[in-house]
Design a protein around this motif. Structure first.
Motif, mmCIF file in Angstrom:
data_model
loop_
_atom_site.group_PDB
_atom_site.id
_atom_site.type_symbol
_atom_site.label_atom_id
_atom_site.label_comp_id
_atom_site.label_asym_id
_atom_site.label_seq_id
_atom_site.Cartn_x
_atom_site.Cartn_y
_atom_site.Cartn_z
ATOM 1 N N LEU A 1 0.824 -1.203 0.000
ATOM 2 C CA LEU A 1 0.000 0.000 0.000
ATOM 3 C C LEU A 1 0.866 1.264 0.000
ATOM 4 C CD1 LEU A 1 -2.781 1.337 0.177
ATOM 5 C CD2 LEU A 1 -2.666 1.098 2.663
ATOM 6 N N CYS A 2 1.902 1.273 0.828
ATOM 7 C CA CYS A 2 2.814 2.430 0.871
ATOM 8 C C CYS A 2 3.514 2.622 -0.473
ATOM 9 C CB CYS A 2 3.840 2.246 1.987
ATOM 10 S SG CYS A 2 3.135 2.359 3.649
ATOM 11 N N ASP A 3 3.913 1.522 -1.100
ATOM 12 C CA ASP A 3 4.571 1.624 -2.408
ATOM 13 C C ASP A 3 3.640 2.268 -3.432
ATOM 14 O OD1 ASP A 3 6.885 0.509 -1.475
ATOM 15 O OD2 ASP A 3 6.445 -1.523 -2.190
ATOM 16 N N GLN A 4 2.359 1.858 -3.412
ATOM 17 C CA GLN A 4 1.410 2.401 -4.376
ATOM 18 C C GLN A 4 1.114 3.877 -4.100
ATOM 19 O OE1 GLN A 4 -2.088 -0.013 -4.843
ATOM 20 N NE2 GLN A 4 -0.926 -1.874 -5.303
ATOM 21 N N MET A 5 1.018 4.241 -2.823
ATOM 22 C CA MET A 5 0.793 5.656 -2.469
ATOM 23 C C MET A 5 1.935 6.529 -2.982
ATOM 24 S SD MET A 5 -0.686 5.936 1.357
ATOM 25 C CE MET A 5 -2.278 5.281 1.828
ATOM 26 N N LEU A 6 3.142 6.111 -2.688
ATOM 27 C CA LEU A 6 4.302 6.915 -3.076
ATOM 28 C C LEU A 6 4.449 6.967 -4.586
ATOM 29 C CD1 LEU A 6 6.741 5.651 -0.307
ATOM 30 C CD2 LEU A 6 5.797 7.952 -0.502
ATOM 31 N N SER A 7 4.123 5.837 -5.260
ATOM 32 C CA SER A 7 4.182 5.819 -6.722
ATOM 33 C C SER A 7 3.163 6.792 -7.310
ATOM 34 C CB SER A 7 3.914 4.398 -7.229
ATOM 35 O OG SER A 7 3.869 4.375 -8.630
ATOM 36 N N ALA A 8 1.957 6.819 -6.730
ATOM 37 C CA ALA A 8 0.923 7.733 -7.212
ATOM 38 C C ALA A 8 1.310 9.188 -6.983
ATOM 39 C CB ALA A 8 -0.405 7.425 -6.518
ATOM 40 N N ALA A 9 2.060 9.444 -5.892
ATOM 41 C CA ALA A 9 2.490 10.807 -5.588
ATOM 42 C C ALA A 9 3.774 11.189 -6.309
ATOM 43 C CB ALA A 9 2.677 10.971 -4.080
ATOM 44 N N GLY A 10 4.371 10.248 -7.034
ATOM 45 C CA GLY A 10 5.603 10.535 -7.772
ATOM 46 C C GLY A 10 6.809 10.673 -6.873
ATOM 47 N N ILE A 11 6.825 9.936 -5.759
ATOM 48 C CA ILE A 11 7.930 10.011 -4.798
ATOM 49 C C ILE A 11 8.604 8.645 -4.720
ATOM 50 C CG2 ILE A 11 8.553 10.438 -2.379
ATOM 51 C CD1 ILE A 11 5.975 12.116 -2.171
ATOM 52 N N PRO A 12 9.917 8.565 -4.857
ATOM 53 C CA PRO A 12 10.614 7.281 -4.733
ATOM 54 C C PRO A 12 10.399 6.687 -3.340
ATOM 55 C CG PRO A 12 12.052 8.938 -5.705
ATOM 56 C CD PRO A 12 10.844 9.658 -5.212
ATOM 57 N N THR A 13 10.249 5.380 -3.273
ATOM 58 C CA THR A 13 10.001 4.725 -1.977
ATOM 59 C C THR A 13 11.192 4.854 -1.026
ATOM 60 O OG1 THR A 13 10.756 2.621 -2.900
ATOM 61 C CG2 THR A 13 8.402 3.053 -2.970
ATOM 62 N N SER A 14 12.386 5.055 -1.575
ATOM 63 C CA SER A 14 13.582 5.180 -0.729
ATOM 64 C C SER A 14 13.889 6.633 -0.360
ATOM 65 C CB SER A 14 14.787 4.570 -1.452
ATOM 66 O OG SER A 14 15.003 5.227 -2.692
ATOM 67 N N GLU A 15 13.029 7.557 -0.755
ATOM 68 C CA GLU A 15 13.270 8.979 -0.494
ATOM 69 C C GLU A 15 13.343 9.255 1.008
ATOM 70 O OE1 GLU A 15 13.735 13.040 -1.580
ATOM 71 O OE2 GLU A 15 13.615 11.283 -2.880
ATOM 72 N N ASN A 16 14.388 9.965 1.423
ATOM 73 C CA ASN A 16 14.515 10.335 2.840
ATOM 74 C C ASN A 16 13.500 11.430 3.158
ATOM 75 O OD1 ASN A 16 15.527 11.777 5.281
ATOM 76 N ND2 ASN A 16 17.184 10.283 5.102
ATOM 77 N N ILE A 17 12.816 11.268 4.269
ATOM 78 C CA ILE A 17 11.742 12.216 4.595
ATOM 79 C C ILE A 17 12.275 13.628 4.829
ATOM 80 C CG2 ILE A 17 11.758 11.828 7.095
ATOM 81 C CD1 ILE A 17 8.626 11.875 6.844
ATOM 82 N N ASN A 18 13.547 13.729 5.212
ATOM 83 C CA ASN A 18 14.126 15.051 5.479
ATOM 84 C C ASN A 18 14.493 15.805 4.202
ATOM 85 O OD1 ASN A 18 14.177 14.915 8.433
ATOM 86 N ND2 ASN A 18 15.663 13.259 8.134
ATOM 87 N N THR A 19 14.516 15.097 3.079
ATOM 88 C CA THR A 19 14.867 15.750 1.814
ATOM 89 C C THR A 19 13.635 16.053 0.957
ATOM 90 O OG1 THR A 19 15.191 13.630 0.698
ATOM 91 C CG2 THR A 19 17.117 14.605 1.788
ATOM 92 N N MET A 20 12.450 15.724 1.454
ATOM 93 C CA MET A 20 11.227 15.971 0.690
ATOM 94 C C MET A 20 10.863 17.449 0.701
ATOM 95 S SD MET A 20 8.839 12.711 1.732
ATOM 96 C CE MET A 20 7.384 13.503 1.032
ATOM 97 N N SER A 21 10.344 17.911 -0.429
ATOM 98 C CA SER A 21 9.915 19.309 -0.533
ATOM 99 C C SER A 21 8.474 19.445 -0.067
ATOM 100 C CB SER A 21 10.043 19.774 -1.984
ATOM 101 O OG SER A 21 9.138 19.045 -2.809
#
Length: 476
Positions: free
Chosen positions: A48-68
């Motif tokens: 479910l998390c993989d699909q959410m992040l894919s739909a949002a265009g965010i890599p699953t390995s993205e560090n939360i501190n580097t997100m805009s």
């Protein structure tokens, strides 16, 4: 606080600021956004998390501190869209990227937006209508149909991969067997040479002397056509054997190699047929009727597999249950072999009406043997592990058991034990004494003596209790 340690429950009423605070509250610079989602909220699976992040265009390995901020905006909109789909039970079961007649793809149960579906971010509202795009997804009317389709094709693909692997292994194995059989056949070509040497030695035994390790004799089988020239043949012999024995040894080697050649030829032909069958089946895998559906394709694969097993070209798989049963049988066989020789064989239980039978004060049945042979039957044939066993201590006498039923389980009282002990004292060589020591124990604490020391009626007691009683009056 206790619930919070397991993450918050996803809720539609949670606004962006609260959702953002929950998601970013874990002070760990190494955490990915996927891990933060799973740790911050309960009930989220990896898929479910993989699909959410894919739909949002965010890599699953993205560090939360580097997100805009835009990344968080898109992820929040996907999050709310998911919750609305659950709340309204608005599911759109489909498989993205799958093939109609081949399976594969990604299983989706709700209508995830594409990353380019997002317009200017709004933290608190969702656009009513998402942009419609042309999709190549396979859509279904019901979730159950979608899930069934997905896993039917997944199972078929897994089976096909396993089948290809099995066939390729079988082809390699058959080719190795053919090479081995050909090698044995080539070695067997030396058979005629042993026959030739044996015949030559048998015709020149007069030249043989004990202790020779080789001998040169005339080879009459290779005589020239005009008979003017007879070639000589050198033969290695066993110096410890006589001439006739060396002749017999040479013919023995000839016959062995001859049999080996015939056997290797038959096995090579069999392996060649198996190889041709495997190559044919491997080619047939490209003709699996996928267009008829997963079930039809799987039926064809199973038929191919069963045909190969029936012809013993590939081995039939052993299930886990059969493996466990085989292990248990081997263990039992090993235990039986270990105890063989010390185990007393009893023909049956309760098949001797001539036993002495009594009833204790509280209704427990008591059985006693009349002879050494009957004692063996009482102890090793009638008694169960939980029954009480009695015998006059240190002197000959009857084996006496007090049968203790387990269903319903009953308590054996002291008066029952005393009564059974008095019976054991009565049927012993000390029956005329005023007081007799009687050993008693549960039958599970008895062992038969080793085979070479065993006599009828002998037992070893590993744990016992002793009670002193007056023998029972014979009149009672």
């Amino acid at each position: 606080e206790e619930l919070q340690s397991y993450g918050s429950a996803p809720c539609l009423e949670v606004k962006f600021d609260e959702w953002y605070s929950t998601l970013t509250q874990r002070n760990d610079e190494t955490l990915s956004v996927k891990r933060c989602l799973m740790q911050s909220f309960r009930g989220l699976s990896v898929e479910l998390c993989d699909q959410m992040l894919s739909a949002a265009g965010i890599p699953t390995s993205e560090n939360i501190n580097t997100m805009s901020q835009e990344d968080f905006d898109r992820l929040y909109r996907v999050w709310v869209g998911w919750l609305w789909s659950l709340n309204d039970r608005n599911f759109r079961p489909r498989v993205r990227g799958g093939e109609v007649f081949g399976g594969g793809g990604e299983l989706l149960l709700i209508d995830w937006p594409e990353p380019n579906d997002f317009s200017s971010p709004n933290h608190h509202e969702l656009e009513a209508d998402a942009m419609e795009e042309e999709r190549s997804d396979l859509e279904f009317d019901r979730v159950s149909d979608c899930v069934r389709w997905y896993f039917e094709w997944a199972e078929l693909k897994e089976m096909e991969v396993e089948m290809k692997k099995t066939i390729q292994q079988g082809i390699r194995h058959q080719r190795q067997k053919i090479a081995e059989f050909r090698k044995k056949a080539e070695e067997a070509e030396a058979a005629e040479e042993f026959k030739r040497k044996g015949e030559a030695l048998s015709q020149n035994l007069n030249l043989f002397k004990l202790g020779m390790d080789r001998i040169v004799v005339s080879d009459w089988s290779k005589i020239s056509e005009d008979g003017s020239e007879v070639p000589m043949l050198e033969i290695e012999v066993d110096p410890m054997m006589s001439g006739p024995d060396n002749v017999a040894l040479l013919f023995k080697r000839f016959k062995k190699l001859q049999r080996q050649a015939e056997h290797a030829k038959g096995l090579e032909e069999e392996a060649t047929r198996a190889l041709m069958e495997l190559i044919h089946v491997e080619g047939s895998l490209s003709n699996i009727p996928y267009r008829e559906g997963a079930q039809a394709a799987m039926s064809v694969l199973l038929k191919m597999q069963e045909d190969l097993m029936r012809k013993n070209i590939v081995k039939r798989k052993v299930t886990e249950d059969k493996i466990q049963a085989k292990v248990a049988d081997k263990r039992e066989e090993k235990i039986t072999q270990k105890s063989k020789g010390s185990k007393i064989k009893i023909r049956g239980r309760d098949k001797a009406p001539e036993f002495l039978r009594f009833m204790s004060p509280n209704g427990f049945e008591i059985i006693a043997g009349r002879s050494s042979a009957q004692n063996d039957r009482v102890t090793w044939g009638v008694a169960r592990d939980h029954d009480l066993w009695f015998h006059a201590r240190g002197i000959g006498g009857s084996h006496v058991i007090l049968q203790v039923p387990q269903k319903p389980k009953r308590q054996v009282l002291e008066e029952d034990i005393i009564y059974a002990a008095r019976i054991a004292a009565l049927h012993s060589k000390a029956k005329k004494d005023s007081k007799v020591d009687v050993s008693y124990t549960e039958k599970k604490h008895l062992r038969p003596p080793p085979q070479k020391y065993r006599r009828p009626g002998m037992v070893f007691i590993t744990k016992e209790q002793v009670v002193t009683v007056r023998p029972l009056d014979e009149s009672t």
